[in-house]
Design an enzyme around this catalytic site. Structure first.
Site, PDB file in Angstrom:
ATOM      1  CG  HIS A   1      -1.868  -1.059   1.362  1.00  0.00           C
ATOM      2  ND1 HIS A   1      -2.885  -1.253   0.465  1.00  0.00           N
ATOM      3  CD2 HIS A   1      -1.990  -2.053   2.285  1.00  0.00           C
ATOM      4  CE1 HIS A   1      -3.612  -2.296   0.827  1.00  0.00           C
ATOM      5  NE2 HIS A   1      -3.074  -2.807   1.936  1.00  0.00           N
TER       6      HIS A   1
ATOM      7  CB  CYS B   1      -3.981   2.593  -1.619  1.00  0.00           C
ATOM      8  SG  CYS B   1      -2.811   1.255  -1.950  1.00  0.00           S
TER       9      CYS B   1
ATOM     10  CG  HIS C   1      -4.723  -2.039  -3.513  1.00  0.00           C
ATOM     11  ND1 HIS C   1      -3.762  -1.955  -2.532  1.00  0.00           N
ATOM     12  CD2 HIS C   1      -4.527  -3.232  -4.143  1.00  0.00           C
ATOM     13  CE1 HIS C   1      -3.025  -3.059  -2.552  1.00  0.00           C
ATOM     14  NE2 HIS C   1      -3.461  -3.852  -3.522  1.00  0.00           N
TER      15      HIS C   1
ATOM     16  CG  MET D   1      -7.316   1.302  -0.244  1.00  0.00           C
ATOM     17  SD  MET D   1      -6.020   0.066  -0.008  1.00  0.00           S
ATOM     18  CE  MET D   1      -5.433   0.547   1.608  1.00  0.00           C
TER      19      MET D   1
END
Length: 167
Positions: free
Chosen positions: A105, A152, A155, A160
């Site tokens: 991440h 992120c 993602h 995200m």
């Protein structure tokens, strides 16, 4: 080779020993003088303890204010999410993003969704930098009031993303 005969070895015997003349012990007094040691008054030592306690309490208070909130990167259920994903802090509070699950991440603030005058590059991780292990952290302190959107980058397509409001 030499031989030892009983006549050549004399072993003393302690069975017949008695005190020839018991001496009487006489009590005496001995005066010992120690070097003079400066003494601290109770008031002084209590004042010093009070100062130390106050300093420790102030330090603990400052340390507790330094960590405003911890945001998990990846839900404990394996979801690709910031937990929580919408939160508020006071200006100057520290936000700690902590790698939890589903990594790698990172945290990137969206330059189009932050207060004017704030440089997204200075508050974001670079898109190439990644938190790869559980427990790794990225910290940021936001000083300008307003709403900041972040995501992120690995993602972002999975949704995200999050939002922080700085009061």
């Amino acid at each position: 080779m030499a031989t030892v005969t009983p006549a050549a070895v004399a072993i003393p015997s302690f069975t017949g020993l008695k005190s020839a003349g018991a001496t009487k012990l006489v009590p005496t007094s001995v005066k010992v003088s120690a070097a003079s040691v400066p003494r601290m008054s109770i008031k002084s030592s209590l004042r010093n303890v009070g100062v130390a306690v106050a300093a420790t309490a102030a330090s603990a208070l400052l340390a507790s204010n330094a960590l405003a909130i911890e945001i998990l990167l990846g839900g404990s259920d394996g979801s690709l999410a910031f937990v929580p994903n919408d939160f508020s802090v006071s200006a100057g509070d520290k936000i700690v993003f902590k790698n939890n699950a589903g990594f790698p991440h990172n945290v990137v603030f969206d330059e189009d969704e932050i207060p004017g005058g704030v440089d997204a590059g200075k508050i974001s991780m670079s898109e190439e930098d990644l938190l790869n292990a559980p427990g790794e952290t990225y910290s940021v302190t936001l000083t300008e009031k307003g709403t900041y959107s972040f995501y992120c980058s690995p993602h972002q397509g999975a949704g995200m993303a999050g939002k922080v409001t700085v009061n």
